[in-house]
Design an enzyme around this catalytic site. Structure first.
Site, PDB file in Angstrom:
ATOM      1  N   CYS A   1      -9.101  -1.432   2.199  1.00 46.24           N
ATOM      2  CA  CYS A   1      -7.885  -1.766   1.445  1.00 46.24           C
ATOM      3  C   CYS A   1      -6.947  -2.631   2.275  1.00 46.24           C
ATOM      4  O   CYS A   1      -6.374  -3.589   1.777  1.00 46.24           O
ATOM      5  CB  CYS A   1      -7.163  -0.513   1.010  1.00 46.24           C
ATOM      6  SG  CYS A   1      -8.118   0.450  -0.148  1.00 46.24           S
TER       7      CYS A   1
ATOM      8  N   ASN B   1      -5.980   3.882  15.310  1.00 41.65           N
ATOM      9  CA  ASN B   1      -6.952   3.365  14.336  1.00 41.65           C
ATOM     10  C   ASN B   1      -7.192   1.910  14.701  1.00 41.65           C
ATOM     11  O   ASN B   1      -6.283   1.088  14.535  1.00 41.65           O
ATOM     12  CB  ASN B   1      -6.384   3.383  12.917  1.00 41.65           C
ATOM     13  CG  ASN B   1      -6.216   4.790  12.387  1.00 41.65           C
ATOM     14  OD1 ASN B   1      -7.040   5.661  12.633  1.00 41.65           O
ATOM     15  ND2 ASN B   1      -5.121   5.025  11.682  1.00 41.65           N
TER      16      ASN B   1
ATOM     17  N   CYS C   1       5.842  -7.094   7.921  1.00 48.46           N
ATOM     18  CA  CYS C   1       6.816  -6.494   8.843  1.00 48.46           C
ATOM     19  C   CYS C   1       7.137  -7.493   9.946  1.00 48.46           C
ATOM     20  O   CYS C   1       6.252  -8.194  10.433  1.00 48.46           O
ATOM     21  CB  CYS C   1       6.226  -5.230   9.459  1.00 48.46           C
ATOM     22  SG  CYS C   1       7.383  -4.327  10.497  1.00 48.46           S
TER      23      CYS C   1
ATOM     24  N   GLY D   1       5.950  -1.987   6.841  1.00 49.20           N
ATOM     25  CA  GLY D   1       7.342  -2.400   7.006  1.00 49.20           C
ATOM     26  C   GLY D   1       8.156  -1.554   7.963  1.00 49.20           C
ATOM     27  O   GLY D   1       7.761  -0.456   8.358  1.00 49.20           O
TER      28      GLY D   1
ATOM     29  N   GLU E   1       0.835  -1.209   0.000  1.00 48.53           N
ATOM     30  CA  GLU E   1       0.000   0.000   0.000  1.00 48.53           C
ATOM     31  C   GLU E   1       0.866   1.253   0.000  1.00 48.53           C
ATOM     32  O   GLU E   1       1.888   1.298   0.671  1.00 48.53           O
ATOM     33  CB  GLU E   1      -0.810   0.078   1.294  1.00 48.53           C
ATOM     34  CG  GLU E   1      -1.811  -1.017   1.490  1.00 48.53           C
ATOM     35  CD  GLU E   1      -2.548  -0.860   2.814  1.00 48.53           C
ATOM     36  OE1 GLU E   1      -3.583  -1.509   2.971  1.00 48.53           O
ATOM     37  OE2 GLU E   1      -2.084  -0.095   3.686  1.00 48.53           O
TER      38      GLU E   1
ATOM     39  N   SER F   1      10.417   6.676   9.622  1.00 42.94           N
ATOM     40  CA  SER F   1       9.868   6.311  10.932  1.00 42.94           C
ATOM     41  C   SER F   1      10.284   4.886  11.276  1.00 42.94           C
ATOM     42  O   SER F   1      10.208   3.987  10.441  1.00 42.94           O
ATOM     43  CB  SER F   1       8.343   6.422  10.859  1.00 42.94           C
ATOM     44  OG  SER F   1       7.762   5.955  12.049  1.00 42.94           O
TER      45      SER F   1
END
Ligand code: SAH
Length: 366
Positions: A344, A300, A119, A169, A98, A201
């Site tokens: 998604c 989220n 990840c 990731g 994504e 990040s």
């Protein structure tokens, strides 16, 4: 009697060349005896002006020899409530990743890129970590997310301003390709982006953070801290068992010495886990003396973590003002695209699990 004619076809010569591969492009240029200007114009068209493939290739003498993309656009999801779009892109191995485009009300646009499929950090609150697979993306695959997005925004008459490595990731688990990507983004002959418009990040891998700051001192770094209580942090980010909070703090001191920009501290706000006034005080003590900017992240919710609840808005505001009163720059991250996140994200997970199973990769249960 006809004399047999032998034609020597060197197949490799006819192979198309990826636009992100500088050596291959150089070879192609020599083989075709092209003026370097042709390559410069092609790169400027694609990487700086984000022209459509056809427009940029039209000026290149052998357009069939160039491949502009290393990822295929599989699906695009546009938010109906705000300016977010999610691109689902397919790698050559058939996995989906994504990229998220954030069109911010101020007119600026930010792209959130993925650095891996899945990840290995396995954070308790993160949908990607629950995917159970980790495959590195190549530099070309990371850069193509920028090209796809730049072209999409250019077609809307918009510009791409910032690029953040906050997608799928852990960028420092793919450090070599990350460095190649950053170098290409900054290179005046390639994307020519300012290092200050890039942000990496990480869950916090001290040596890798230092190596990145050494080579790219102007690129912004963000540390996903989320708690300064060792047990809570380990529960939330299992991978960080390897790196103590003391190590991380020493790393921040060192980064402040190497860079003239503050490090961003990301702090996910979870009800009853890390959001009390006492938690804020402990964070303030831990951060004291450091040049940092704290970004509080509303959670989220994800299906795989029913035991976690995001903090209420007033709690987040109180936490932020406590930090501000202590003299820290503290902001609350607004989130865009809440309506497309689940749709998604779940699709990516389902497709990748199917693909992983058919290619014999082992996945954790659940
Ligand atoms: N691996 C890197 C980058 C990817 S995640 C990192 O950990 O920093 C980018 C940011 O999104 C991180 O701060 C991460 O903690 C946060 N994040 C992940 N899942 C989230 C969720 N469900 N809600 C809010 N933020 C989340």
């Amino acid at each position: 009697m006809k004399t047999p004619v032998t034609i020597f076809l060197d197949k490799s010569l006819a192979n198309p060349v990826g636009i992100f591969d500088p050596q291959a492009i150089d070879q192609l240029r020599m083989e075709l005896r092209l003026d370097p200007e042709h390559v410069r114009v092609l790169r400027n068209g694609l990487f700086k002006k984000f022209e459509a493939d056809d427009v940029a290739l039209a000026r290149f003498p052998e357009r069939d020899r160039i491949v502009c993309h290393s990822l295929e656009l599989f699906r695009r999801c546009d938010s109906e409530i705000d300016g977010a779009s999610k691109l689902l892109l397919k790698t050559a191995t058939g996995m989906l990743i994504e990229s998220v485009i954030l069109r911010i009300a101020t007119g600026r646009s930010t792209l959130c890129v993925s650095s891996q499929v899945g990840c290995a950090a396995a954070c308790d609150f993160c949908a990607t970590g629950k995917m159970g697979i980790a495959q590195n993306l190549t530099a070309a695959e990371i850069l193509d997310q920028v090209l796809h997005t730049g072209q999409l925004l250019a077609a809307e008459g918009r510009r791409l301003h910032n690029i953040v490595f906050m997608g799928m990731g852990e960028p420092f688990h793919n450090a070599e390709n990350l460095h190649e990507t950053l170098a290409t983004l900054i290179d005046p002959k390639m994307f020519n982006r300012s290092p200050g418009s890039l942000l990496v990040s990480t869950v916090g891998i001290p040596e890798a953070m230092l190596r990145c700051a050494e080579r790219f001192p102007k690129v912004n770094l963000a540390l996903s801290l989320h708690s300064v209580n060792p047990e809570v942090r380990c529960e939330l980010i299992p991978l960080t068992r390897k790196h103590s909070l003391d190590d991380l703090r020493r790393t921040l001191v060192e980064l402040n010495r190497m860079q003239s920009i503050p490090v961003m501290i990301e702090y996910l706000m979870l009800a009853g886990r890390n959001d009390s006034s006492n938690d804020a005080n402990e964070l303030i003590n831990w951060l004291s003396g450091l040049d940092v900017h704290v970004n509080l992240i509303p959670y989220n919710a994800i299906d795989d973590a029913p035991h976690l609840t995001g903090s209420e808005d007033p709690t987040i505001r109180t936490f932020a003002s406590q930090l501000k009163q202590a003299g820290f720059k503290a902001t609350v991250r607004y989130s865009l695209g809440s309506d497309i996140a689940a749709a998604c994200g779940q699709l990516v997970r389902k497709e990748n699990r199917q693909k992983a199973m058919t290619s014999g990769l082992t996945l954790p249960q659940g």
